[in-house]
Design a protein around this motif. Structure first.
Motif, PDB file in Angstrom:
ATOM      1  N   ALA A 126     -26.330   9.363  10.108  1.00 55.66           N
ATOM      2  CA  ALA A 126     -25.322   8.654   9.141  1.00 55.66           C
ATOM      3  C   ALA A 126     -24.143   9.047   9.756  1.00 55.66           C
ATOM      4  O   ALA A 126     -23.140   8.192   9.453  1.00 55.66           O
ATOM      5  CB  ALA A 126     -25.538   9.091   7.576  1.00 55.66           C
ATOM      6  N   ALA A 127     -23.560  10.082  10.066  1.00 56.29           N
ATOM      7  CA  ALA A 127     -22.309  10.546  10.338  1.00 56.29           C
ATOM      8  C   ALA A 127     -22.064   9.699  11.694  1.00 56.29           C
ATOM      9  O   ALA A 127     -20.868   9.216  12.019  1.00 56.29           O
ATOM     10  CB  ALA A 127     -22.232  11.920  10.637  1.00 56.29           C
ATOM     11  N   GLU A 128     -22.861   9.755  12.510  1.00 51.02           N
ATOM     12  CA  GLU A 128     -22.702   9.057  13.978  1.00 51.02           C
ATOM     13  C   GLU A 128     -22.716   7.403  13.908  1.00 51.02           C
ATOM     14  O   GLU A 128     -21.745   7.080  14.666  1.00 51.02           O
ATOM     15  CB  GLU A 128     -23.877   9.557  15.214  1.00 51.02           C
ATOM     16  CG  GLU A 128     -23.644   9.379  16.387  1.00 51.02           C
ATOM     17  CD  GLU A 128     -24.968   9.778  17.110  1.00 51.02           C
ATOM     18  OE1 GLU A 128     -24.985   9.587  18.370  1.00 51.02           O
ATOM     19  OE2 GLU A 128     -25.665  10.629  16.848  1.00 51.02           O
ATOM     20  N   PHE A 129     -23.561   7.007  13.058  1.00 55.68           N
ATOM     21  CA  PHE A 129     -23.720   5.547  13.240  1.00 55.68           C
ATOM     22  C   PHE A 129     -23.031   4.673  12.118  1.00 55.68           C
ATOM     23  O   PHE A 129     -22.832   3.542  12.180  1.00 55.68           O
ATOM     24  CB  PHE A 129     -25.251   5.173  13.346  1.00 55.68           C
ATOM     25  CG  PHE A 129     -25.826   5.803  14.626  1.00 55.68           C
ATOM     26  CD1 PHE A 129     -25.372   5.718  15.796  1.00 55.68           C
ATOM     27  CD2 PHE A 129     -27.268   6.171  14.282  1.00 55.68           C
ATOM     28  CE1 PHE A 129     -26.189   6.557  16.825  1.00 55.68           C
ATOM     29  CE2 PHE A 129     -28.012   7.000  15.273  1.00 55.68           C
ATOM     30  CZ  PHE A 129     -27.425   6.945  16.782  1.00 55.68           C
ATOM     31  N   GLY A 130     -23.016   5.476  10.890  1.00 57.78           N
ATOM     32  CA  GLY A 130     -22.475   4.788   9.706  1.00 57.78           C
ATOM     33  C   GLY A 130     -21.097   4.075   9.993  1.00 57.78           C
ATOM     34  O   GLY A 130     -20.555   2.900   9.500  1.00 57.78           O
ATOM     35  N   PRO A 131     -20.159   4.879  10.735  1.00 55.71           N
ATOM     36  CA  PRO A 131     -18.880   4.282  11.036  1.00 55.71           C
ATOM     37  C   PRO A 131     -18.794   3.030  11.768  1.00 55.71           C
ATOM     38  O   PRO A 131     -17.930   2.003  11.762  1.00 55.71           O
ATOM     39  CB  PRO A 131     -18.070   5.124  11.548  1.00 55.71           C
ATOM     40  CG  PRO A 131     -18.743   6.618  11.053  1.00 55.71           C
ATOM     41  CD  PRO A 131     -20.101   6.267  11.150  1.00 55.71           C
ATOM     42  N   ARG A 132     -20.042   2.791  12.398  1.00 61.63           N
ATOM     43  CA  ARG A 132     -20.249   1.509  13.194  1.00 61.63           C
ATOM     44  C   ARG A 132     -21.180   0.605  12.678  1.00 61.63           C
ATOM     45  O   ARG A 132     -21.655  -0.321  13.379  1.00 61.63           O
ATOM     46  CB  ARG A 132     -20.784   2.023  14.695  1.00 61.63           C
ATOM     47  CG  ARG A 132     -19.572   2.658  15.325  1.00 61.63           C
ATOM     48  CD  ARG A 132     -19.872   3.240  16.732  1.00 61.63           C
ATOM     49  NE  ARG A 132     -20.940   4.339  16.974  1.00 61.63           N
ATOM     50  CZ  ARG A 132     -21.449   5.027  17.947  1.00 61.63           C
ATOM     51  NH1 ARG A 132     -21.104   4.507  19.023  1.00 61.63           N
ATOM     52  NH2 ARG A 132     -22.129   6.199  17.867  1.00 61.63           N
TER      53      ARG A 132
END
Length: 256
Positions: free
Chosen positions: A173-179
């Motif tokens: 969620a931290a790695e992909f959420g902003p994208r």
């Protein structure tokens, strides 16, 4: 047929029976085109037939997810092809549950359980998330377990794999959420086989004594939760583990 997932495509691993089957049926009932996946082609065909009989869209993709990157990437490619070039929703449901005690667990069993429950999901996500990032939209739903937070005397190996999956959920969620890719998990509680109606007593109800629900759940409850997390209704939901367990891990009902 409802329309909360109309126009979406979805791959549900381990969806030829039980919880995975209920998720696939629920997605299709909401308008998604679903890839039913698993090792048993006969059971997979039965799920696909049930979906199509009700007016939904589904195809079967055989997969024996052993944890190898090649196995996960092959399924990703096949699902993408069958879904017309895109997978909008990935549900990492496939898993195995041998429950030997810690003292009885050999290395082969350890590696097998981690391979299916953790590595397969890791490399399948690795394969399918990049196109989601390119589109700026996608959903990954992982399946955890109630025994990651409530210790039981057996199943330490399985519990540890599901703990790893829930940790991956937050990290992804931290790695992909902003994208643009939302990642969440569902933690099912004690669930009876699907043939046991909610109005009937089941073989696992005794495990739910002293909980708010007072009895085991049905796989359809997990399917309903997955629909929510896959839909736009959950657009502001990132990195959670949604307990669908009848209050098993969070609530104690005291006797009057």
């Amino acid at each position: 047929m409802s329309s909360r997932l109309t126009g979406r495509t979805a791959l549900v691993t381990g969806s030829t029976s039980n919880i995975g089957r209920s998720i696939a049926l629920a997605f299709a009932a909401e308008g998604a085109h679903v890839i039913v996946s698993g090792r048993d082609a006969g059971r997979g065909a039965a799920v696909v037939d049930a979906i199509r009989h009700d007016g939904g869209r589904a195809d079967f993709a055989a997969a024996d997810l052993d944890g190898s990157p090649a196995g996960s990437h092959a399924l990703a490619e096949e699902a993408t092809r069958r879904l017309g070039g895109r997978v909008d929703v990935l549900v990492n449901n496939a898993g195995v549950f041998p429950a030997p005690s810690t003292l009885d667990t050999d290395e082969a069993t350890f590696d097998h359980v981690y391979g299916v429950n953790v590595k397969a999901a890791f490399f399948l996500t690795q394969a399918l998330v990049p196109p989601m990032i390119e589109r700026g939209d996608g959903v990954v739903i992982n399946l955890g377990s109630w025994i990651t937070r409530l210790g039981v005397p057996r199943g330490a190996l399985y519990a540890s794999t599901k703990g790893a999956v829930e940790t991956l959920t937050r990290a992804w969620a931290a790695e992909f959420g902003p994208r643009g890719v939302r990642v969440n998990a569902i933690s099912p509680g004690v669930v009876n086989p699907p043939e046991i109606a909610t109005s009937e007593l089941g073989p696992r109800d005794a495990l739910m004594v002293g909980t708010p629900a007072g009895r085991a759940g049905h796989p359809d409850a997990i399917g309903a939760a997955a629909v929510y997390l896959a839909s736009d209704e959950a657009s502001f939901t990132h990195g959670i583990v949604l307990d669908v367990d009848g209050g098993r891990t969070g609530v104690a009902v005291a006797a009057a």
